[in-house]
Design a protein around this motif. Structure first.
Motif, PDB file in Angstrom:
ATOM      1  N   THR A 175       4.308  -3.459  -8.756  1.00  0.00           N
ATOM      2  CA  THR A 175       3.671  -4.306  -7.763  1.00  0.00           C
ATOM      3  C   THR A 175       3.033  -3.529  -6.884  1.00  0.00           C
ATOM      4  O   THR A 175       3.538  -2.457  -6.394  1.00  0.00           O
ATOM      5  N   ARG A 176       1.513  -3.653  -6.576  1.00  0.00           N
ATOM      6  CA  ARG A 176       0.856  -2.679  -5.857  1.00  0.00           C
ATOM      7  C   ARG A 176       0.878  -3.536  -4.448  1.00  0.00           C
ATOM      8  O   ARG A 176       0.428  -4.688  -4.459  1.00  0.00           O
ATOM      9  N   LEU A 177       1.568  -2.679  -3.458  1.00  0.00           N
ATOM     10  CA  LEU A 177       1.264  -3.264  -1.894  1.00  0.00           C
ATOM     11  C   LEU A 177       0.544  -2.482  -1.165  1.00  0.00           C
ATOM     12  O   LEU A 177       0.450  -1.361  -1.296  1.00  0.00           O
ATOM     13  N   THR A 178      -0.155  -3.340  -0.744  1.00  0.00           N
ATOM     14  CA  THR A 178      -1.333  -2.726   0.209  1.00  0.00           C
ATOM     15  C   THR A 178      -1.023  -3.342   1.875  1.00  0.00           C
ATOM     16  O   THR A 178      -1.017  -4.528   2.004  1.00  0.00           O
ATOM     17  N   VAL A 179      -0.920  -2.341   2.781  1.00  0.00           N
ATOM     18  CA  VAL A 179      -0.310  -2.712   4.193  1.00  0.00           C
ATOM     19  C   VAL A 179      -1.809  -2.540   5.045  1.00  0.00           C
ATOM     20  O   VAL A 179      -2.164  -1.305   4.917  1.00  0.00           O
ATOM     21  N   SER A 203       2.997   6.492  -4.699  1.00  0.00           N
ATOM     22  CA  SER A 203       1.745   6.802  -4.012  1.00  0.00           C
ATOM     23  C   SER A 203       0.633   7.067  -4.852  1.00  0.00           C
ATOM     24  O   SER A 203       0.670   7.889  -5.778  1.00  0.00           O
ATOM     25  N   LEU A 204      -0.411   6.951  -4.356  1.00  0.00           N
ATOM     26  CA  LEU A 204      -1.654   7.321  -5.030  1.00  0.00           C
ATOM     27  C   LEU A 204      -1.960   8.609  -5.196  1.00  0.00           C
ATOM     28  O   LEU A 204      -1.863   9.866  -4.449  1.00  0.00           O
ATOM     29  N   GLY A 205      -2.138   9.072  -6.563  1.00  0.00           N
ATOM     30  CA  GLY A 205      -2.133  10.370  -7.278  1.00  0.00           C
ATOM     31  C   GLY A 205      -0.827  11.193  -7.176  1.00  0.00           C
ATOM     32  O   GLY A 205      -0.941  12.255  -7.339  1.00  0.00           O
ATOM     33  N   VAL A 254      -1.141  -7.972  -0.523  1.00  0.00           N
ATOM     34  CA  VAL A 254      -1.495  -7.527   0.655  1.00  0.00           C
ATOM     35  C   VAL A 254      -0.661  -8.096   1.928  1.00  0.00           C
ATOM     36  O   VAL A 254      -0.482  -9.244   1.819  1.00  0.00           O
ATOM     37  N   THR A 255      -0.234  -7.413   2.682  1.00  0.00           N
ATOM     38  CA  THR A 255       0.239  -7.815   3.855  1.00  0.00           C
ATOM     39  C   THR A 255      -0.312  -6.948   5.214  1.00  0.00           C
ATOM     40  O   THR A 255      -0.648  -5.922   5.062  1.00  0.00           O
ATOM     41  N   GLU A 256       0.195  -7.807   6.440  1.00  0.00           N
ATOM     42  CA  GLU A 256      -0.260  -7.037   7.547  1.00  0.00           C
ATOM     43  C   GLU A 256       0.909  -6.215   7.966  1.00  0.00           C
ATOM     44  O   GLU A 256       2.167  -6.421   7.829  1.00  0.00           O
ATOM     45  N   ASP A 266       3.508   2.553   3.690  1.00  0.00           N
ATOM     46  CA  ASP A 266       4.449   1.901   2.627  1.00  0.00           C
ATOM     47  C   ASP A 266       3.499   1.496   1.547  1.00  0.00           C
ATOM     48  O   ASP A 266       4.076   1.054   0.476  1.00  0.00           O
ATOM     49  N   SER A 267       2.294   1.545   1.651  1.00  0.00           N
ATOM     50  CA  SER A 267       1.011   1.273   0.702  1.00  0.00           C
ATOM     51  C   SER A 267       1.527   2.066  -0.516  1.00  0.00           C
ATOM     52  O   SER A 267       1.234   3.401  -0.410  1.00  0.00           O
TER      53      SER A 267
END
Lengths: 114, 112
Positions: free
Chosen positions: A109-113, A38-40, A12-14, A86-87
């Motif tokens: 790797t699950r990236l959440t911005v 990406s989701l779905g 998780v990043t800002e 980019d999430s």
């Protein structure tokens, strides 16, 4: 034997920060691929390394994305100045020389911005 | 470039029934067609593949068919079990060192 490993499993990043994602391919695999999911959605090709050849960067969505592969093994995908779009889950795959089609994937790797 | 379409996007079947997922591709030069199964929180796992010189391939309860003239290929799962529940992706690739082009996936739910 050990499969493809990726780290971290979650990040998780800002918005605006840089991130580095790591991939350890299967030992002896000379080809390494990065995909984004990406989701779905399906898997979107990002970049491909084959031995000592210049990488195929045709799938990178912007110049904020880059990747390197050191010593023909470990690869790092870097995203600079991250944006919310980019999430996604970033997946790495590797394959043997001569069998470029049989790709083996890591867990991602699950990236959440935020 | 290659474009792969996959249908349906979701599929629910009763345990023991068969499931069929269909894909079409656009590049007639594509010659390798793998299928991947992705369980929640995991990376895609290759379950079966077919090359352009073969029309059908079977591995236990899973089979894949290829029609090069029509440019479509299908995954068939017989006697479905709850553990078959996952997202399935088809892909296509042209000969040589090129990346896979994936369909958008089918979420299969097997209802016990």
């Amino acid at each position: 034997g050990a499969g493809v490993s990726q780290s971290p499993s979650n990040k998780v990043t800002e918005k605006g920060k840089d991130v580095e994602l790591r991939c350890d391919p299967i030992s002896g695999h000379t080809a390494l691929y990065w995909y984004r999911q990406s989701l779905g959605q399906g898997l979107e090709f990002l970049i491909y390394f084959q031995g000592n050849s210049a990488p195929d960067k045709s799938g990178l969505p912007s110049d904020r994305f880059s990747a390197e592969r050191t010593g023909g093994s470990v690869s790092t995908l870097t995203i600079q100045r991250t944006q919310q779009e980019d999430s996604a889950v970033y997946l790495c795959a590797s394959s043997l020389a001569g069998t470029p089609y049989e790709q083996y994937f890591g867990p991602g790797t699950r990236l959440t911005v935020t | 470039g290659e474009n792969v379409e996959q249908h349906p996007s979701t599929l629910s079947v009763q345990e023991g029934d068969s499931a069929v997922i269909k894909c079409t591709y656009s590049d007639s030069a594509s010659n390798y067609f793998p299928w991947y199964k992705q369980e929640l929180g995991k990376g895609p796992q290759l379950i079966i593949d077919i090359r352009s010189n073969v029309g059908e391939k079977k591995d236990q309860r899973i089979a894949v068919t290829l029609n090069k003239t029509a440019k479509h290929f299908s995954l068939h799962i017989t006697e479905t079990q709850p553990e078959d529940s996952a997202v399935y992706f088809c892909a296509a690739v042209v000969s040589g060192n090129t990346p896979l082009v994936f369909g958008k996936g089918t979420r299969l739910s097997v209802i016990a």
